[in-house]
Design a protein around this motif. Structure first.
Motif, PDB file in Angstrom:
ATOM      1  N   VAL A 284      -1.340  19.410  -8.261  1.00  0.00           N
ATOM      2  CA  VAL A 284      -1.485  18.504  -7.823  1.00  0.00           C
ATOM      3  C   VAL A 284      -0.758  18.196  -6.545  1.00  0.00           C
ATOM      4  CG1 VAL A 284      -1.551  17.256 -10.010  1.00  0.00           C
ATOM      5  CG2 VAL A 284       0.586  17.628  -9.058  1.00  0.00           C
ATOM      6  N   GLU A 285      -0.878  17.086  -5.715  1.00  0.00           N
ATOM      7  CA  GLU A 285      -0.135  16.732  -4.708  1.00  0.00           C
ATOM      8  C   GLU A 285       1.065  16.084  -5.117  1.00  0.00           C
ATOM      9  OE1 GLU A 285      -1.864  14.603  -1.468  1.00  0.00           O
ATOM     10  OE2 GLU A 285      -3.942  15.697  -1.712  1.00  0.00           O
ATOM     11  N   ALA A 286       2.269  16.669  -4.640  1.00  0.00           N
ATOM     12  CA  ALA A 286       3.478  15.980  -5.166  1.00  0.00           C
ATOM     13  C   ALA A 286       4.066  14.902  -4.287  1.00  0.00           C
ATOM     14  CB  ALA A 286       4.729  16.964  -5.216  1.00  0.00           C
ATOM     15  N   GLY A 287       3.454  14.608  -2.995  1.00  0.00           N
ATOM     16  CA  GLY A 287       4.017  13.458  -2.051  1.00  0.00           C
ATOM     17  C   GLY A 287       4.897  14.403  -1.090  1.00  0.00           C
ATOM     18  N   GLU A 288       5.068  13.721   0.027  1.00  0.00           N
ATOM     19  CA  GLU A 288       6.125  13.971   1.179  1.00  0.00           C
ATOM     20  C   GLU A 288       5.615  15.422   1.439  1.00  0.00           C
ATOM     21  OE1 GLU A 288       9.924  13.503  -0.730  1.00  0.00           O
ATOM     22  OE2 GLU A 288       9.762  11.378  -0.243  1.00  0.00           O
ATOM     23  N   GLY A 289       4.687  15.814   1.735  1.00  0.00           N
ATOM     24  CA  GLY A 289       4.214  17.225   2.226  1.00  0.00           C
ATOM     25  C   GLY A 289       4.485  18.402   1.059  1.00  0.00           C
ATOM     26  N   ARG A 290       4.381  18.165  -0.293  1.00  0.00           N
ATOM     27  CA  ARG A 290       4.854  19.053  -1.185  1.00  0.00           C
ATOM     28  C   ARG A 290       3.617  19.162  -2.101  1.00  0.00           C
ATOM     29  NH1 ARG A 290       9.820  17.396  -4.497  1.00  0.00           N
ATOM     30  NH2 ARG A 290       8.545  15.392  -4.836  1.00  0.00           N
ATOM     31  N   LEU A 291       3.578  20.390  -2.770  1.00  0.00           N
ATOM     32  CA  LEU A 291       2.520  20.904  -3.723  1.00  0.00           C
ATOM     33  C   LEU A 291       3.099  20.678  -4.963  1.00  0.00           C
ATOM     34  CD1 LEU A 291      -0.410  21.793  -3.739  1.00  0.00           C
ATOM     35  CD2 LEU A 291       0.616  24.141  -3.811  1.00  0.00           C
ATOM     36  N   GLY A 292       2.442  20.279  -5.960  1.00  0.00           N
ATOM     37  CA  GLY A 292       2.997  20.007  -7.571  1.00  0.00           C
ATOM     38  C   GLY A 292       2.312  20.955  -8.359  1.00  0.00           C
ATOM     39  N   LEU A 293       3.081  21.450  -9.377  1.00  0.00           N
ATOM     40  CA  LEU A 293       2.238  22.167 -10.563  1.00  0.00           C
ATOM     41  C   LEU A 293       3.056  21.430 -11.751  1.00  0.00           C
ATOM     42  CD1 LEU A 293       1.048  24.444 -12.027  1.00  0.00           C
ATOM     43  CD2 LEU A 293       3.371  25.469 -11.872  1.00  0.00           C
ATOM     44  N   LEU A 294       2.028  20.950 -12.481  1.00  0.00           N
ATOM     45  CA  LEU A 294       2.364  20.277 -13.835  1.00  0.00           C
ATOM     46  C   LEU A 294       2.026  21.073 -15.211  1.00  0.00           C
ATOM     47  CD1 LEU A 294       1.065  16.725 -13.266  1.00  0.00           C
ATOM     48  CD2 LEU A 294       3.351  17.138 -13.730  1.00  0.00           C
ATOM     49  N   THR A 295       2.882  21.217 -16.076  1.00  0.00           N
ATOM     50  CA  THR A 295       2.537  22.149 -17.086  1.00  0.00           C
ATOM     51  C   THR A 295       2.864  21.168 -18.460  1.00  0.00           C
ATOM     52  OG1 THR A 295       4.772  22.922 -17.419  1.00  0.00           O
ATOM     53  CG2 THR A 295       3.485  24.139 -15.836  1.00  0.00           C
ATOM     54  N   ILE A 296       2.123  21.619 -19.382  1.00  0.00           N
ATOM     55  CA  ILE A 296       2.347  21.010 -20.830  1.00  0.00           C
ATOM     56  C   ILE A 296       2.754  22.081 -21.912  1.00  0.00           C
ATOM     57  CG2 ILE A 296       1.309  20.012 -22.558  1.00  0.00           C
ATOM     58  CD1 ILE A 296      -0.517  18.623 -20.718  1.00  0.00           C
ATOM     59  N   GLY A 297       3.913  21.701 -22.570  1.00  0.00           N
ATOM     60  CA  GLY A 297       4.324  22.657 -23.658  1.00  0.00           C
ATOM     61  C   GLY A 297       5.550  21.961 -24.206  1.00  0.00           C
ATOM     62  N   ASP A 298       5.607  22.353 -25.776  1.00  0.00           N
ATOM     63  CA  ASP A 298       6.537  21.591 -26.478  1.00  0.00           C
ATOM     64  C   ASP A 298       6.935  20.204 -26.446  1.00  0.00           C
ATOM     65  OD1 ASP A 298       7.093  24.344 -27.584  1.00  0.00           O
ATOM     66  OD2 ASP A 298       8.580  24.617 -25.874  1.00  0.00           O
ATOM     67  N   GLY A 299       5.457  19.493 -26.465  1.00  0.00           N
ATOM     68  CA  GLY A 299       5.663  18.215 -26.234  1.00  0.00           C
ATOM     69  C   GLY A 299       6.219  17.488 -25.039  1.00  0.00           C
ATOM     70  N   MET A 300       6.477  18.519 -23.939  1.00  0.00           N
ATOM     71  CA  MET A 300       6.823  17.939 -22.451  1.00  0.00           C
ATOM     72  C   MET A 300       6.015  18.280 -21.436  1.00  0.00           C
ATOM     73  SD  MET A 300      10.110  16.698 -23.348  1.00  0.00           S
ATOM     74  CE  MET A 300      11.212  16.837 -24.647  1.00  0.00           C
TER      75      MET A 300
END
Length: 406
Positions: A284-300
Motif C-alpha cells: 500500500v501507499e503509506a503517505g509522505e512518500g513512503r511504501l507500506g506493507l500490511l500483514t495479517i497474523g495471529d489476529g493482528m
C-alpha cells in the motif's frame, strides 16, 4: 406584505429558503449519485455554481465505497443472471451512498451488445474491465471492454497488435500448460481521471511481460522482465495491489514483489520482510512518500514502512515496523485479504472452527467483510454475508461528482 396568518405564496421568491454556499456544498456531498447532483444543479443558478465548484475540487473529498463485486470465473455457464453486488450496509459510513449507487449501476451490462457473454476481470474508480465469459486466461489476448455501469457507457479495447508479442515467449506453449498465464488488469489511474489503462500480464517461468494500453494514445506498448522467480500458476493465484502509480503482484510463497510502473514502462523487484510461509500481505501507499506493507497474523494487522523513491522500488532503506493493530473479533474470526480498491482493502472475517471448503455458491456461517482505509487505517464493517468469497473486486473510490469515466 401578506397579512398575519395568511400563508405566503409558495412560489414567490421570498418563500424560498436561502442557504450559504457552504451549507449547499455539504448537502450536495451527501447526495447518493452524480445523477442527483446533475438534477440539483439544474434547479437554479446558485445550485449550478456550487455543483461546478464541487466538480472542480472533487479530489479534495473522500469518495464513497459502494461495496464489492464477486469474482466470476470463466467456467460459469453463459446465462442471464444479475451480477451480485454486496453493497455497504449500516453502520458503515458509506451505507447510504452504497445503497443508492447499487440501485443505479447497471451490472447486467444491458447497454453492451450480447451482455450475457461478459465477465468482470477488474474494477476501479467507477470502471469495470470485462472479458468474454467463455475465454480462459491461457486462450490468448481476447477482446476486452472497459465500461462505466453508472453512466451506461463502454469502450472496446483494440486487440494487441499481432507483431507486438513476437519474440516475447515461445509460440509452441500448450494452452493447458500451467507454467504460464495471461490475465488482464486495469492500470493505475493517471493524473487525468478521464484516462485509463489496461494491462495484459504474461508470465512464464523466470520471465514476465506486460502489454499496456493507454486510452490517451489508443496504443499498446510492451515491456519485458527477466528477473522474476516463479511460474504462471503462482502468479494467477497471487494478489495485485496499487502503490505510487505502480502495479504490484505478491504471493505468500515469496518475499519478492513484482512491480510495474506503467508510466515509465519499467519492471522492478521489491524485497519484503521475510514472513511466515503463506502469511498474507498487501502493498500500500503509506503517505509522505513512503511504501507500506500490511500483514495479517495471529489476529493482528502489522504495518511496515520504508521510503519510496520516484524512480522505482530500489530504495535501500530497510523496512521499519510502524504499528500493530488488533483486528476486531479476532478471537472468533480468522481474517484474510479478499480484495483491493483505490485507497481501500477488503478484509474477510471467517468464523473460526467453520469449514472454509464451501464454494462461493454454498451457504456458510455469517462472514464479515470489512473495509480498511489505507490512508487512515480505519477499519469498518462493510456487510455480513453467508457467502465466503475468496477474491472480490472492491467497488471503492467511486467518482460521485465526476463526469462519465469512459
Amino acid at each position: 406584505m401578506p397579512s398575519p396568518g395568511v400563508p405566503r405564496d409558495a412560489g414567490s421568491p421570498a418563500s424560498l429558503l436561502i442557504f450559504p454556499d457552504e451549507i449547499l456544498g455539504e448537502i450536495f456531498l451527501r447526495l447518493d449519485s452524480a445523477d442527483d447532483l446533475a438534477r440539483a444543479s439544474a434547479a437554479c443558478t446558485a445550485f449550478l455554481r456550487v455543483a461546478r465548484f464541487l466538480r472542480l475540487r472533487r479530489h479534495l473529498y473522500r469518495r464513497p465505497v459502494v461495496g464489492f463485486l464477486r469474482s466470476e470465473g470463466p467456467s460459469l455457464a453463459i446465462r442471464r443472471q444479475p451480477r451480485l453486488l454486496h453493497h455497504a450496509e449500516p453502520p458503515h459510513r458509506d451505507a447510504s451512498a452504497g445503497r443508492g449507487l447499487a440501485q443505479l449501476v447497471d451490472l447486467t451490462f444491458s447497454f453492451i451488445p450480447d451482455p450475457n457473454s461478459w465477465r468482470i476481470c477488474d474494477a476501479g474508480d467507477g470502471r469495470l474491465l470485462l472479458a468474454p465469459r467463455a475465454a480462459v486466461t491461457t486462450a490468448g489476448f481476447v477482446d476486452l471492454v472497459v465500461c462505466d455501469p453508472l453512466h451506461r457507457r463502454y469502450v472496446r479495447i483494440p486487440p494487441v497488435p499481432d507483431d507486438l508479442p513476437t519474440g516475447t515467449f515461445p509460440d509452441d506453449i500448450p494452452t493447458g500448460n500451467f507454467r504460464w498465464g495471461r490475465f488482464p488488469l486495469l492500470a493505475p489511474t493517471g493524473e487525468e481521471e478521464s484516462s485509463f489503462g489496461v494491462v495484459w500480464m504474461v508470465k512464464l517461468d523466470g520471465k514476465a511481460a506486460a502489454f499496456v494500453f493507454s486510452s490517451a494514445t489508443g496504443k499498446w506498448r510492451r515491456v519485458t522482465f527477466g528477473g522474476w522467480r516463479g511460474n504462471g500458476a503462482i502468479m494467477l493465484t497471487s494478489c495485485r495491489y496499487y502503490a505510487h502509480k505502480s502495479l504490484c503482484q505478491t504471493s505468500g510463497l515469496f518475499t519478492d514483489v513484482l512491480m510495474l510502473d506503467t508510466r515509465r514502462m519499467e519492471f522492478s523487484m521489491l524485497r519484503i520482510p521475510r514472513v511466515r510461509l503463506g502469511q498474507l500481505h498487501a502493498i500500500v501507499e503509506a503517505g509522505e512518500g513512503r511504501l507500506g506493507l500490511l500483514t495479517i497474523g495471529d489476529g493482528m494487522l502489522d504495518l511496515y514502512c520504508k521510503a519510496w523513491q520516484d524512480n522505482g522500488a530500489g530504495s535501500a532503506e530497510e523496512w521499519q515496523h510502524e504499528k500493530t493493530i488488533p483486528l476486531p473479533g479476532a478471537d472468533s474470526l480468522s481474517y484474510a485479504f479478499s480484495g483491493v480498491g483505490s485507497g481501500y482493502l477488503l478484509l474477510r472475517g471467517f468464523p473460526r472452527g467453520s469449514s472454509m471448503l464451501a464454494s462461493s455458491s454454498q451457504e456458510v456461517p455469517k462472514v464479515q467483510y470489512c473495509t480498511l482505509e489505507v490512508k487512515t487505517l480505519l477499519m469498518e464493517r462493510l456487510c455480513v454475508s453467508n457467502k465466503c468469497i475468496d477474491f472480490a473486486y472492491l467497488y471503492a473510490n467511486f467518482p460521485l461528482l465526476s463526469l462519465p469515466t469512459v
